[in-house]
Design a protein around this motif. Sequence first.
Motif, PDB file in Angstrom:
ATOM      1  N   GLY A 122    -101.048 -23.965  64.448  1.00 25.20           N
ATOM      2  CA  GLY A 122    -100.803 -23.552  65.492  1.00 25.20           C
ATOM      3  C   GLY A 122    -101.958 -23.199  66.475  1.00 25.20           C
ATOM      4  N   GLN A 123    -103.195 -23.963  66.095  1.00 22.24           N
ATOM      5  CA  GLN A 123    -104.418 -23.600  67.107  1.00 22.24           C
ATOM      6  C   GLN A 123    -105.048 -24.912  67.093  1.00 22.24           C
ATOM      7  N   LEU A 124    -106.079 -25.066  68.174  1.00 25.59           N
ATOM      8  CA  LEU A 124    -106.707 -26.215  68.384  1.00 25.59           C
ATOM      9  C   LEU A 124    -107.967 -25.790  67.797  1.00 25.59           C
ATOM     10  N   VAL A 125    -108.497 -26.724  66.924  1.00 28.50           N
ATOM     11  CA  VAL A 125    -109.640 -26.412  66.049  1.00 28.50           C
ATOM     12  C   VAL A 125    -110.913 -27.081  66.880  1.00 28.50           C
ATOM     13  N   GLN A 126    -110.833 -28.260  67.428  1.00 29.27           N
ATOM     14  CA  GLN A 126    -111.663 -28.907  67.925  1.00 29.27           C
ATOM     15  C   GLN A 126    -111.135 -30.046  69.219  1.00 29.27           C
ATOM     16  N   VAL A 127    -111.751 -29.993  70.210  1.00 28.65           N
ATOM     17  CA  VAL A 127    -111.217 -31.039  71.260  1.00 28.65           C
ATOM     18  C   VAL A 127    -112.380 -31.674  71.677  1.00 28.65           C
ATOM     19  N   SER A 128    -112.509 -33.085  71.187  1.00 26.23           N
ATOM     20  CA  SER A 128    -113.698 -33.785  71.716  1.00 26.23           C
ATOM     21  C   SER A 128    -113.502 -35.328  71.770  1.00 26.23           C
ATOM     22  N   SER A 129    -114.403 -36.077  72.208  1.00 26.30           N
ATOM     23  CA  SER A 129    -114.198 -37.465  72.260  1.00 26.30           C
ATOM     24  C   SER A 129    -114.099 -37.994  70.857  1.00 26.30           C
ATOM     25  N   GLY A 167     -90.926 -29.310  78.747  1.00 23.95           N
ATOM     26  CA  GLY A 167     -90.108 -28.314  79.051  1.00 23.95           C
ATOM     27  C   GLY A 167     -88.758 -28.284  78.001  1.00 23.95           C
ATOM     28  N   LEU A 168     -88.933 -28.889  76.919  1.00 20.95           N
ATOM     29  CA  LEU A 168     -87.905 -28.920  76.036  1.00 20.95           C
ATOM     30  C   LEU A 168     -88.049 -27.417  75.024  1.00 20.95           C
ATOM     31  N   GLN A 169     -89.444 -27.027  75.168  1.00 19.82           N
ATOM     32  CA  GLN A 169     -89.548 -25.778  74.367  1.00 19.82           C
ATOM     33  C   GLN A 169     -90.074 -24.789  75.162  1.00 19.82           C
ATOM     34  N   SER A 170     -89.442 -23.420  75.440  1.00 17.17           N
ATOM     35  CA  SER A 170     -90.040 -22.314  76.172  1.00 17.17           C
ATOM     36  C   SER A 170     -91.061 -21.731  75.464  1.00 17.17           C
ATOM     37  N   VAL A 171     -91.974 -20.837  76.235  1.00 22.30           N
ATOM     38  CA  VAL A 171     -92.983 -20.399  75.610  1.00 22.30           C
ATOM     39  C   VAL A 171     -92.801 -18.670  75.569  1.00 22.30           C
ATOM     40  N   ASP A 172     -93.531 -18.043  74.513  1.00 21.17           N
ATOM     41  CA  ASP A 172     -93.332 -16.497  74.569  1.00 21.17           C
ATOM     42  C   ASP A 172     -94.140 -15.981  75.578  1.00 21.17           C
ATOM     43  N   SER A 173     -95.643 -16.706  75.587  1.00 21.34           N
ATOM     44  CA  SER A 173     -96.427 -16.081  76.585  1.00 21.34           C
ATOM     45  C   SER A 173     -97.332 -17.236  77.105  1.00 21.34           C
ATOM     46  N   GLY A 174     -97.926 -17.027  78.151  1.00 18.54           N
ATOM     47  CA  GLY A 174     -98.897 -18.077  78.553  1.00 18.54           C
ATOM     48  C   GLY A 174     -98.488 -19.076  79.621  1.00 18.54           C
ATOM     49  N   HIS A 196     -98.425 -19.044  73.640  1.00 18.40           N
ATOM     50  CA  HIS A 196     -97.672 -18.587  72.365  1.00 18.40           C
ATOM     51  C   HIS A 196     -96.265 -18.928  71.909  1.00 18.40           C
ATOM     52  N   VAL A 197     -95.957 -19.667  70.869  1.00 13.92           N
ATOM     53  CA  VAL A 197     -94.323 -19.972  70.622  1.00 13.92           C
ATOM     54  C   VAL A 197     -94.280 -19.383  69.128  1.00 13.92           C
ATOM     55  N   THR A 198     -93.043 -18.751  69.195  1.00 15.45           N
ATOM     56  CA  THR A 198     -92.530 -18.218  68.049  1.00 15.45           C
ATOM     57  C   THR A 198     -91.085 -18.812  67.799  1.00 15.45           C
ATOM     58  N   LEU A 199     -90.933 -19.499  66.754  1.00 17.24           N
ATOM     59  CA  LEU A 199     -89.642 -20.058  66.288  1.00 17.24           C
ATOM     60  C   LEU A 199     -89.204 -19.360  64.977  1.00 17.24           C
ATOM     61  N   HIS A 210     -94.859 -18.331  63.710  1.00 14.64           N
ATOM     62  CA  HIS A 210     -95.582 -18.051  65.045  1.00 14.64           C
ATOM     63  C   HIS A 210     -96.496 -19.705  65.077  1.00 14.64           C
ATOM     64  N   VAL A 211     -95.519 -20.388  65.800  1.00 10.35           N
ATOM     65  CA  VAL A 211     -95.994 -21.866  65.728  1.00 10.35           C
ATOM     66  C   VAL A 211     -97.327 -22.232  66.650  1.00 10.35           C
ATOM     67  N   LEU A 212     -97.375 -21.606  67.646  1.00 14.00           N
ATOM     68  CA  LEU A 212     -98.618 -21.980  68.738  1.00 14.00           C
ATOM     69  C   LEU A 212     -98.982 -20.402  68.842  1.00 14.00           C
ATOM     70  N   LYS A 213    -100.450 -20.553  68.691  1.00 12.26           N
ATOM     71  CA  LYS A 213    -101.092 -19.205  68.402  1.00 12.26           C
ATOM     72  C   LYS A 213    -102.253 -19.207  69.613  1.00 12.26           C
ATOM     73  N   GLY A 214    -102.124 -18.812  71.015  1.00  8.04           N
ATOM     74  CA  GLY A 214    -103.003 -18.900  71.950  1.00  8.04           C
ATOM     75  C   GLY A 214    -103.463 -20.405  72.329  1.00  8.04           C
ATOM     76  N   VAL A 215    -102.917 -21.163  72.375  1.00 11.38           N
ATOM     77  CA  VAL A 215    -103.252 -22.631  72.818  1.00 11.38           C
ATOM     78  C   VAL A 215    -103.721 -22.728  74.172  1.00 11.38           C
ATOM     79  N   SER A 216    -104.972 -23.253  74.420  1.00 15.59           N
ATOM     80  CA  SER A 216    -105.393 -23.618  75.539  1.00 15.59           C
ATOM     81  C   SER A 216    -106.123 -24.964  75.658  1.00 15.59           C
ATOM     82  N   LEU A 217    -105.457 -25.548  76.782  1.00 15.73           N
ATOM     83  CA  LEU A 217    -106.220 -27.082  76.821  1.00 15.73           C
ATOM     84  C   LEU A 217    -106.104 -27.579  78.347  1.00 15.73           C
ATOM     85  N   ASP A 218    -107.220 -28.368  78.844  1.00 12.13           N
ATOM     86  CA  ASP A 218    -107.202 -28.758  80.135  1.00 12.13           C
ATOM     87  C   ASP A 218    -107.132 -30.256  80.013  1.00 12.13           C
ATOM     88  N   VAL A 219    -106.269 -31.030  80.621  1.00 13.20           N
ATOM     89  CA  VAL A 219    -106.492 -32.561  80.816  1.00 13.20           C
ATOM     90  C   VAL A 219    -106.677 -33.076  82.129  1.00 13.20           C
TER      91      VAL A 219
END
Length: 352
Positions: free
Chosen positions: A211-218, A52-59, A11-14, A18-27
């Motif tokens: 601020g959310q990932l809607v779909q992550v696919s090929s 590392g240019l932007q700190s996170v509120d949580s996560g 989560h990131v708030t500027l 509320h710019v990022l809302k619980g984003v999760s992603l594995d690469v």
Amino acid sequence: MTVALSISDVHVTLGANHVLKGVSLDVAPGEFVTLLGASGSGKSTLLNVIAGLQSVDSGHVAFDGTNVEKRSPQKRNVGVVFQSYALFPHLTIGENVAFPLLAARRPAKERRAAAEEMLALVQLPGMADREPSSLSGGQRQRVALARALAANPGILLLDEPMAALDKQLREHMQVEITRIQRKVGITTVSVTHDQTEALTMSDRVAIMHEGQLVQVSSPEELYRRPVNAYVASFLGEANLLPTVDDALVDDATGLLVDGTAVLRPEDMSIVAAYESTPAWSIEGVVRLVSFQGSRYRLEIATDYGRKVVASLSPSSDVSALGVGERVRLACRNSDRVHVIEAVATAAIPVPA
């Protein structure tokens, strides 16, 4: 799956946003993932979080299983290519490429060798002593990429690296950067608003919205089987038509609509007058026929005002398709029809 980069519930708030809302992603190691979304969707903020240019509120942000969200950018071992390339005008090309090694206090001989190796990788051999001002846009981009790779980073980040290039050069560099990324095998996360760029270069594409990932696919999965109407419309042109009992309907008034059919223009064709009516078809009045080099773009309006587009072969006979003529379009290959369930369709609005 082995994970090179893991983003967990970030989560990131500027200010008040509320710019990022619980984003999760594995690469995965060596994977090329593109963050794609409209302006303000949060994709650049997410890239800055990784850098590392932007700190996170949580996560949490982890590289190879180690949390790094509290590490400074200098200690994250990432290479970044910015939209502006950010080359130092007072340094030679070789000095620009070797700059990360200079900052790490590597010996001059090692810096020179690394610069020459990286310039050869990006197909700019023998240019170490030239000035940045003497290079074209595409060459400056290659130098920026060589510099990002010079210190052998664990992750490569690309921040709209081709936005400043013209169309032809941009398409060429898409292929070149993909070739280099595959050769080096570096885990890469890119940000772009260019749909073609995302489809061309990526192993997977992550669609972002508010601020959310809607779909992550090929790329193919996203294009052919979007999770909702937003993704269908954002990634390429799509005809979105309501369905009832696996059939297209124009007027949905009073009907229990069970989904939305996604029909791509290139899968649509004209139904001849002597043909029986195909299953996935709809009728309307011709609004526009335009020649676009590799195709004719045909646009019709149904009786209830829905726009339907077909992409026809440049060898098609369009002489009878005058504005105002009635025509029926169909997708004859049912495998090309993707129906989004009504609940998913309503979850996120279609972009304007």
